[in-house]
Design a protein around this motif. Sequence first.
Motif, mmCIF file in Angstrom:
data_model
loop_
_atom_site.group_PDB
_atom_site.id
_atom_site.type_symbol
_atom_site.label_atom_id
_atom_site.label_comp_id
_atom_site.label_asym_id
_atom_site.label_seq_id
_atom_site.Cartn_x
_atom_site.Cartn_y
_atom_site.Cartn_z
ATOM 1 N N ARG A 74 0.816 -1.224 0.000
ATOM 2 C CA ARG A 74 0.000 0.000 0.000
ATOM 3 C C ARG A 74 0.844 1.267 0.000
ATOM 4 O O ARG A 74 0.372 2.327 -0.373
ATOM 5 C CB ARG A 74 -0.952 0.005 1.191
ATOM 6 C CG ARG A 74 -0.286 0.034 2.547
ATOM 7 C CD ARG A 74 -1.332 0.166 3.651
ATOM 8 N NE ARG A 74 -0.713 0.251 4.959
ATOM 9 C CZ ARG A 74 -0.398 -0.803 5.697
ATOM 10 N NH1 ARG A 74 -0.651 -2.021 5.240
ATOM 11 N NH2 ARG A 74 0.167 -0.668 6.872
ATOM 12 N N PHE A 82 -5.502 -7.588 -11.959
ATOM 13 C CA PHE A 82 -5.317 -9.034 -11.846
ATOM 14 C C PHE A 82 -6.025 -9.772 -12.981
ATOM 15 O O PHE A 82 -6.965 -9.275 -13.586
ATOM 16 C CB PHE A 82 -5.879 -9.524 -10.504
ATOM 17 C CG PHE A 82 -5.125 -9.017 -9.314
ATOM 18 C CD1 PHE A 82 -4.113 -9.775 -8.753
ATOM 19 C CD2 PHE A 82 -5.416 -7.783 -8.767
ATOM 20 C CE1 PHE A 82 -3.415 -9.304 -7.653
ATOM 21 C CE2 PHE A 82 -4.730 -7.309 -7.673
ATOM 22 C CZ PHE A 82 -3.720 -8.071 -7.115
ATOM 23 N N TYR A 88 -14.279 -6.270 -5.767
ATOM 24 C CA TYR A 88 -14.946 -6.594 -4.509
ATOM 25 C C TYR A 88 -16.424 -6.847 -4.814
ATOM 26 O O TYR A 88 -17.143 -5.919 -5.212
ATOM 27 C CB TYR A 88 -14.782 -5.448 -3.511
ATOM 28 C CG TYR A 88 -13.347 -5.013 -3.372
ATOM 29 C CD1 TYR A 88 -12.355 -5.939 -3.012
ATOM 30 C CD2 TYR A 88 -12.951 -3.706 -3.614
ATOM 31 C CE1 TYR A 88 -11.028 -5.557 -2.907
ATOM 32 C CE2 TYR A 88 -11.621 -3.322 -3.511
ATOM 33 C CZ TYR A 88 -10.675 -4.247 -3.168
ATOM 34 O OH TYR A 88 -9.365 -3.875 -3.073
ATOM 35 N N ARG A 104 -6.945 6.187 1.274
ATOM 36 C CA ARG A 104 -5.817 7.137 1.319
ATOM 37 C C ARG A 104 -6.278 8.557 1.627
ATOM 38 O O ARG A 104 -5.568 9.513 1.348
ATOM 39 C CB ARG A 104 -5.081 7.112 -0.029
ATOM 40 C CG ARG A 104 -4.310 5.837 -0.248
ATOM 41 C CD ARG A 104 -3.785 5.728 -1.659
ATOM 42 N NE ARG A 104 -2.753 4.715 -1.765
ATOM 43 C CZ ARG A 104 -2.998 3.410 -1.778
ATOM 44 N NH1 ARG A 104 -4.236 2.977 -1.712
ATOM 45 N NH2 ARG A 104 -2.003 2.538 -1.857
ATOM 46 N N ALA B 178 -5.519 -7.452 -3.888
ATOM 47 C CA ALA B 178 -6.018 -6.167 -4.413
ATOM 48 C C ALA B 178 -6.296 -5.207 -3.256
ATOM 49 O O ALA B 178 -5.961 -4.018 -3.325
ATOM 50 C CB ALA B 178 -7.282 -6.397 -5.230
ATOM 51 N N ALA B 179 -6.871 -5.741 -2.193
ATOM 52 C CA ALA B 179 -7.193 -4.889 -1.037
ATOM 53 C C ALA B 179 -5.921 -4.383 -0.369
ATOM 54 O O ALA B 179 -5.863 -3.233 0.077
ATOM 55 C CB ALA B 179 -8.042 -5.670 -0.044
ATOM 56 N N ARG B 180 -4.901 -5.236 -0.309
ATOM 57 C CA ARG B 180 -3.622 -4.793 0.291
ATOM 58 C C ARG B 180 -3.017 -3.658 -0.530
ATOM 59 O O ARG B 180 -2.507 -2.681 0.013
ATOM 60 C CB ARG B 180 -2.635 -5.966 0.358
ATOM 61 C CG ARG B 180 -2.927 -6.911 1.522
ATOM 62 C CD ARG B 180 -2.084 -8.156 1.423
ATOM 63 N NE ARG B 180 -0.661 -7.896 1.551
ATOM 64 C CZ ARG B 180 0.289 -8.759 1.187
ATOM 65 N NH1 ARG B 180 -0.043 -9.916 0.665
ATOM 66 N NH2 ARG B 180 1.551 -8.452 1.346
ATOM 67 N N ILE B 181 -3.073 -3.817 -1.868
ATOM 68 C CA ILE B 181 -2.526 -2.762 -2.733
ATOM 69 C C ILE B 181 -3.370 -1.490 -2.613
ATOM 70 O O ILE B 181 -2.857 -0.384 -2.642
ATOM 71 C CB ILE B 181 -2.459 -3.257 -4.196
ATOM 72 C CG1 ILE B 181 -1.371 -4.325 -4.314
ATOM 73 C CG2 ILE B 181 -2.180 -2.115 -5.157
ATOM 74 C CD1 ILE B 181 -1.297 -5.001 -5.646
ATOM 75 N N ASP B 182 -4.682 -1.672 -2.446
ATOM 76 C CA ASP B 182 -5.583 -0.516 -2.315
ATOM 77 C C ASP B 182 -5.389 0.222 -0.991
ATOM 78 O O ASP B 182 -5.974 1.287 -0.788
ATOM 79 C CB ASP B 182 -7.043 -0.963 -2.434
ATOM 80 C CG ASP B 182 -7.530 -0.901 -3.874
ATOM 81 O OD1 ASP B 182 -6.888 -0.215 -4.675
ATOM 82 O OD2 ASP B 182 -8.547 -1.539 -4.184
ATOM 83 N N GLY B 183 -4.617 -0.366 -0.086
ATOM 84 C CA GLY B 183 -4.288 0.364 1.140
ATOM 85 C C GLY B 183 -4.885 -0.210 2.412
ATOM 86 O O GLY B 183 -4.889 0.469 3.441
#
Lengths: 374, 285
Positions: A74, A82, A88, A104, B178-183
């Motif tokens: 992050r 991907f 989600y 963020r 994806a969630a980890r990359i999203d923060g």
Amino acid sequence: MATVELKGIGKVYEGGVRAVQDVNLAVADGEFVVLVGPSGCGKSTTLRMVAGLEEITEGSLTIDGRLVNDVPPRDRDIAMVFQNYALYPHMSVRQNLSFGLERRRSYGSAIRRLVDSGYRAKARGEDGEIAARVADAAQTLGITPYLDRKPRALSGGQRQRVAVGRALVRDPKVFLFDEPLSNLDAKLRMETRTELKALHRQTRATMMYVTHDQEEAMTLGDRLVVMKDGVVQQCADPVTIYERPANRFVASFVGTPTMNFIEGEVRGDTFRAPSVELRMDPTGPRVSGPVVLGIRPDRLRPAGAGTGRLRAQLRVLEHLGDRVDLALMLDCGTPLVCRTAPGAHLREGEPIDLDLDPADLHFFAADEQGLRLA
Amino acid sequence: MNRASRWVYVPLVLGAVAMLFPLWWMVALSLETAERAGAATVGAGGMVLWPDDAQWSNYPEALAQVGSERWTGFLDAMANSIVVTVVTVVATILSSSLVGFGFARMRFRGRGPLFTLMLATMMLPPQVTMIPLFLLFRGLGWVDSLLPLIVPAFFGNAFFIFMFRQFIAQIPEALFEAARIDGCSVLGLWWRILLPMCMPVVAITAVFTFIFVWNDFMSPLIYLHSDDQATLAVALNAFRNQYGGLEAVHYLMAVSVVTMLPCILLFFVAQKQLVDGLGKGAVKG
């Protein structure tokens, strides 16, 4: 946007299995680099190390000059698309797009928003900013009509656009794509490929892209990194990769149909194999001894009877509409493929003469490595 | 529907009637007069299946007599049951999903043996741990408070941890990446991505825990001694001891109906989620 530099990057899993070895690569600002290779070659592992999803066990990785080996995903300011979209499922398209921005926020405290009016005003400003960025990304990718739908109500192509949108909306330093088109059908894949290329032209973002499809790699990449068994085989622009492959693996992996190979020997200015004798380009570089000769199928041309440099038996003729693939067999038993224009009167089972330009010959070492000789 | 499959409904209907009859009888008795209910209980006045003159006043009169003080006993018991049940349901969902997430997605040394050990605790009958647990809570000074009923829920439930773990294990890894990359942090990932995706398992956990805790009699009986700490199940038992004679059967039935009403309502509300969730938890896909 940013530069990415991989210096001696390696990955050894617990138990000693080595997935990636000594990768050295400098991705320039705004460059589109494609990592390509067969399954298990380490391309995805390399990309995941850049993303921070895999631990780097050897070497150093810098993004925009900052060492990020131990920085969590992050905090690397990257975005990744991907293969299976990874949207989600419980969120709408709009929420999927804004999720990364929400995480963020500078003014993200719900409690302070309730009690502090100054904070609330700033948070509202930020709300507007996020909404505008989501709207912009949706506009760019043509997904505005679907913003309030859940991912399950979208087609595969639309889902992939949302996945790209989720990356785009964050305006990250580096975009990473892990085989993003693999789940799409052939027609949609080509369309999306073109759109991705256009998106890169428009944003001039630094992009790293992984695929096993060499055609996709050739059309998308400013530069290709061909990998095999965790080792980079060649890193160059698509034309160089095609015209001057560094070894037999690269030569056979890139190009459809695959390059023809004939094992033989060079003596003087002539290449000799059991049923082949070819005069080489006198102005070209000199090689001698046992070699493997490589010829691209599209550089072979059917010639009039008795006028060709090679003679082979036509086994199968495949019509592909705008072109014809000829599956041939030399007298010595070596198979060849020739890609030519339709129209020639050829019949399966009959001998055929083939012509070629000596400048189109590739020579590789006859050993296991098969390095390019000339 | 063919003729053969129609016959399947015969045993099903018979079974449903057999299961529903005591419930119906309980409601019917709760609306009877004291005399008719008492006589019906000993079989003297014939079976009461439909009250001739429904005595709705039985309900307020019965509830008012729960406990030593008029109305206070029932209201205290209801409040205690609600507090214990709601806190336990929320705590079980949070703790079990968090631990299930750990077992499904975190790589750490001893994960396999620890998971097996946790599953093994399901084999222990509650009677085995009853006395050690009582000694532990007595040592902590928690006896005659709601804490022994509430606090263990914050440490997960082996069965629900297992269900969460199985459900989470089938969610694609890319979603977490994806969630980890999203923060998202690990806890953020659990809260924002995982829990909403695990709604079927959350529903099962909520309903089962609710029914179990609401109806639990043994634990409150062991740990709660004062009248003002009693839950509904314990208060109902005290009421039975107090008005166990034939003259108060209609009151006993009225209190019983009120006690079980929340469970029945909850089942109707959550039926779809529950059946859906049981299917999803059982089959990968």
